[in-house]
Design an enzyme around this catalytic site. Structure first.
Site, PDB file in Angstrom:
ATOM      1  N   TYR A 190      52.233  23.587  33.842  1.00  0.00           N
ATOM      2  CA  TYR A 190      53.259  23.027  34.736  1.00  0.00           C
ATOM      3  C   TYR A 190      54.145  21.997  34.053  1.00  0.00           C
ATOM      4  O   TYR A 190      55.168  21.595  34.586  1.00  0.00           O
ATOM      5  CB  TYR A 190      52.613  22.429  35.991  1.00  0.00           C
ATOM      6  CG  TYR A 190      52.214  23.487  36.994  1.00  0.00           C
ATOM      7  CD1 TYR A 190      53.182  24.292  37.596  1.00  0.00           C
ATOM      8  CD2 TYR A 190      50.881  23.702  37.326  1.00  0.00           C
ATOM      9  CE1 TYR A 190      52.828  25.283  38.497  1.00  0.00           C
ATOM     10  CE2 TYR A 190      50.519  24.690  38.225  1.00  0.00           C
ATOM     11  CZ  TYR A 190      51.502  25.472  38.813  1.00  0.00           C
ATOM     12  OH  TYR A 190      51.154  26.459  39.707  1.00  0.00           O
ATOM     13  N   GLU A 232      24.782  38.233  36.088  1.00  0.00           N
ATOM     14  CA  GLU A 232      26.144  38.714  35.842  1.00  0.00           C
ATOM     15  C   GLU A 232      27.072  38.491  37.024  1.00  0.00           C
ATOM     16  O   GLU A 232      28.155  37.921  36.872  1.00  0.00           O
ATOM     17  CB  GLU A 232      26.132  40.209  35.501  1.00  0.00           C
ATOM     18  CG  GLU A 232      27.534  40.806  35.319  1.00  0.00           C
ATOM     19  CD  GLU A 232      27.541  42.313  35.200  1.00  0.00           C
ATOM     20  OE1 GLU A 232      28.638  42.893  35.237  1.00  0.00           O
ATOM     21  OE2 GLU A 232      26.464  42.919  35.046  1.00  0.00           O
ATOM     22  N   ASP A 274      24.149  44.373  35.151  1.00  0.00           N
ATOM     23  CA  ASP A 274      24.170  45.783  35.523  1.00  0.00           C
ATOM     24  C   ASP A 274      23.788  46.646  34.322  1.00  0.00           C
ATOM     25  O   ASP A 274      24.080  46.286  33.170  1.00  0.00           O
ATOM     26  CB  ASP A 274      25.557  46.202  36.002  1.00  0.00           C
ATOM     27  CG  ASP A 274      25.904  45.632  37.373  1.00  0.00           C
ATOM     28  OD1 ASP A 274      24.984  45.245  38.105  1.00  0.00           O
ATOM     29  OD2 ASP A 274      27.111  45.575  37.696  1.00  0.00           O
TER      30      ASP A 274
END
EC number: 5.6.2.2
Length: 366
Positions: A108, A194, A247
């Site tokens: 910014y 995860e 996973d």
């Protein structure tokens, strides 16, 4: 032409030394201009595997003789990048002198020049690599996305006391890990999770107290630097096992590898980010067969999955992990993947009541 070359290795140094290095960069640019020469910045290439070496005790680290990419001030295609790279150290200089800020504040400061927050994030990492210092030493903090819960208490740099077990809600990972002190825990292990959904399920089931005192942390997918720093801080301080629950797919395996071995882009900070002791708790491809997970809960590998898996098997660290290699080769053969949530197809509470307790009791990790 004045060529500014900066060695890639990143070490802890004083604020005064960092300021001196920034001053030397600016002095080099001014010297070039005084000679009517176009200044050129030379940055270690953070995206090339050719610039990375593997050490089993550290992970992926940037090689001392890594190639560089140059940014010219007299080339129309790179003049904006040159301006970005010069403005950022200028802002960092004043931050080191007076205060801290988050990366969003830098964006910014000049949105028209930077264009996006992603650009700023990459520039800050480039500057950190160029100056050979950790990003946090530049007084530029990142907003954390990770969550942590369990048997853990500590104090933030500003004196705020954090108790990660005081409520059922998780605590946001600190944006200033280096400022954390007075860590107290009776945890027997740390488990990296995860996905946020799995993390929340473990919280709901009060997993951190039912089996034994432990700490769970999630980076909500690909981990941010603060989540990785926090895992490393816990490992260095508590000296307890670190497990990963991801996973059974190439994406989950890569996320686990980032915690354990690091990433190419952040290899210049490997010493403070990697945790070589991380063990793969699950979900293992072999678990899918052993537990007879219903076929309708399994997902065929996509072409992208197969490509990612082949790429992972070629990583330099796989030779030191034959058991991981076998699991990944099994996934290649079966051509299926599965999410942790697939265990619910066996029983709704199978993950927390049977799978994890048995794994942790009887050593079902690789």
């Amino acid at each position: 032409m004045f060529l500014i070359y900066c060695h890639p290795h990143c070490i802890f140094i004083s604020s005064r030394e960092i300021l001196t290095r920034i001053e030397n960069i600016i002095l080099g640019i001014v010297t070039s201009l005084s000679k009517d020469e176009a200044p050129v910045l030379a940055l270690p290439n953070r995206s090339s595997w050719a610039n990375v070496s593997f050490d089993s005790a550290i992970g992926l680290q940037m090689s001392s003789g890594s190639s560089v990419s140059t940014i010219r001030s007299d080339c129309p295609s790179s003049v904006t990048k040159f301006g970005e790279k010069i403005l950022t150290p200028h802002l960092v200089y004043f931050l080191i002198l007076f205060t801290y800020c988050v990366r969003r504040d830098i964006y910014y400061n000049n949105t028209q020049l930077f264009g996006s927050q992603t650009t700023v994030d990459s520039i800050v990492d480039d500057i950190s690599c160029m100056l050979k210092v950790p990003r946090r030493s530049l007084h530029v903090l990142a907003t954390s996305k990770g969550l942590i819960a369990g048997d853990l208490r500590y104090m933030e740099e500003d004196g705020t006391r954090i108790d990660c077990h005081s409520s059922s809600a998780a605590v946001a990972v600190s944006s200033n890990i280096s400022g954390i002190r007075n860590i107290v825990s009776s945890a027997k292990f740390v488990m990296i999770v995860e996905k946020d959904a799995t993390f929340q399920r473990l919280l709901d089931d009060d997993f951190c107290t039912k089996l034994c005192p432990c700490i769970i942390i999630t980076g909500k997918g690909v981990p941010d630097v603060n989540s990785r720093l926090m895992v490393r801080k816990l490992w260095d301080t508590l000296h307890i096992p670190i497990f990963a629950l991801v996973d059974a797919d190439p994406h989950g395996i890569e996320i686990m590898c980032i915690y354990k071995y690091g990433s190419v882009a952040m290899s210049f900070e490997a010493h403070s980010l990697t945790v070589p002791s991380v063990m793969w708790l699950g979900l293992l491809p072999s678990d899918l067969q052993r537990l007879r997970v219903p076929e309708d809960a399994l997902i065929p590998l996509t072409k992208r999955d197969e490509s990612k898996l082949s790429s992972l098997l070629k990583r330099p660290y796989l030779t030191s992990q034959p058991d991981w290699q076998k699991e990944m080769e099994l996934m290649q053969q079966t051509r299926v993947k599965a999410e942790i949530q697939s265990l619910a197809a066996i029983a709704p509470d199978f993950l927390t009541s049977i799978y994890l307790p048995n794994k942790l009791r009887y050593g079902g990790w690789v």
